[in-house]
Scaffold this active site. Structure first.
Site, PDB file in Angstrom:
ATOM      1  N   ASP A 171       0.868  -1.186   0.000  1.00 37.80           N
ATOM      2  CA  ASP A 171       0.000   0.000   0.000  1.00 37.80           C
ATOM      3  C   ASP A 171       0.903   1.235   0.000  1.00 37.80           C
ATOM      4  O   ASP A 171       1.518   1.576   1.011  1.00 37.80           O
ATOM      5  CB  ASP A 171      -0.915   0.011   1.230  1.00 37.80           C
ATOM      6  N   LYS A 182      -6.820   3.339  -3.352  1.00 28.68           N
ATOM      7  CA  LYS A 182      -7.178   3.396  -1.931  1.00 28.68           C
ATOM      8  C   LYS A 182      -7.351   4.857  -1.538  1.00 28.68           C
ATOM      9  O   LYS A 182      -6.551   5.707  -1.920  1.00 28.68           O
ATOM     10  CB  LYS A 182      -6.078   2.727  -1.106  1.00 28.68           C
ATOM     11  N   LYS A 198     -10.276   0.415  -2.480  1.00 28.17           N
ATOM     12  CA  LYS A 198     -10.180   0.221  -1.029  1.00 28.17           C
ATOM     13  C   LYS A 198     -10.454   1.529  -0.297  1.00 28.17           C
ATOM     14  O   LYS A 198      -9.597   2.405  -0.249  1.00 28.17           O
ATOM     15  CB  LYS A 198      -8.790  -0.301  -0.664  1.00 28.17           C
TER      16      LYS A 198
END
Length: 254
Positions: free
Chosen positions: A101, A163, A195
């Site tokens: 991430d 995300k 996400k």
């Protein structure tokens, strides 16, 4: 069809899409061990745990097979030292991470969109087969035009997921930002994942993002391969709904 699922089944699907997270500043090995235990629930396993890079090697042998390890790089500041981020990424993968991430250099976006595109591309190359989630910090970008540009740059760079947030700023995931990212994903072909992260506390919060993802990217889009929830506090409520138990107040957390 997702509309035919019961509340219990939806809660189980949300658990299966959860990146159970501990990125607290005071996180310890004991906390990570407890997170590994929580990841295998009575209502099914979560998709992944999301932890600091320094704990990846510790968590790897303690985690039930099939549950992924996600870790964060260039986190939470979203700095501009790409070489340092690449080194961090390679070490995390060597330690056993399955997913990365990455906080993109969102402050650079207004002046130099190409920097973010290139940053994502280079980190994706370093990831190899590992999934790359691009954290856009939508709450800090704030303006819909900038959020859209961030999504476009990350998609151009080859991100596997968009995300919303680090969970470390005042405004994290919001339905408004989620819609911008999901529309960008749909326009890009609908194969990239999404996400939302930060501030997801209840079954209703989580379900709203799942419903939005399916509405904008097609019914059936929101599987664990393409839809994740970045949270820890929501697990207790999802377990209560899935198990038909009494629902209490959400836990404090990411």
């Amino acid at each position: 069809m997702t509309g035919d699922l019961s509340e219990r089944e939806i809660a189980q699907a949300l658990i299966a899409s959860l990146d159970l997270t501990d990125l607290s500043d005071r996180c310890t090995r004991e906390d990570v061990a407890a997170l590994c235990d929580r990841a295998a629930t009575s209502e099914g396993d979560v998709a992944a745990i999301c932890i600091w890079p320094r704990f990846v090697a510790f968590a790897r042998p303690r985690l039930k097979s099939g549950i992924r390890i996600a870790t964060v790089v260039n986190f939470p500041e979203g700095g501009e030292d790409v070489e340092a981020t690449l080194a961090e990424t390679r070490q995390a993968l060597a330690d056993g991470a399955d997913e990365i991430d990455l906080v993109v250099s969102y402050r650079r976006l207004a002046a130099d969109e190409g920097f973010v595109d290139d940053q994502v591309r280079r980190v994706k190359e370093a990831c190899g087969e590992a999934r790359l989630k691009a954290i856009l910090e939508t709450g800090e970008l704030a303006e819909p035009v900038l959020i859209g540009r961030a999504a476009k740059a990350a998609l151009a760079g080859g991100a596997d997921f968009l995300k919303t947030s680090t969970g470390k700023v005042a405004v994290n995931a919001t339905p408004e930002a989620a819609e911008i990212l999901l529309r960008a994903i749909a326009d890009h072909g609908g194969a990239v994942g999404f996400k939302p992260a930060g501030g997801i506390r209840t079954y209703e919060d989580a379900k709203a993002y799942r419903d939005l993802a399916n509405r904008l990217c097609g019914d059936g889009y929101a599987t664990p391969d393409r839809f994740r929830l970045g949270a820890s506090a929501v697990l207790a409520d999802l377990l209560a709904v899935a198990g038909g138990a009494a629902r209490g107040p959400g836990l404090e957390g990411y």
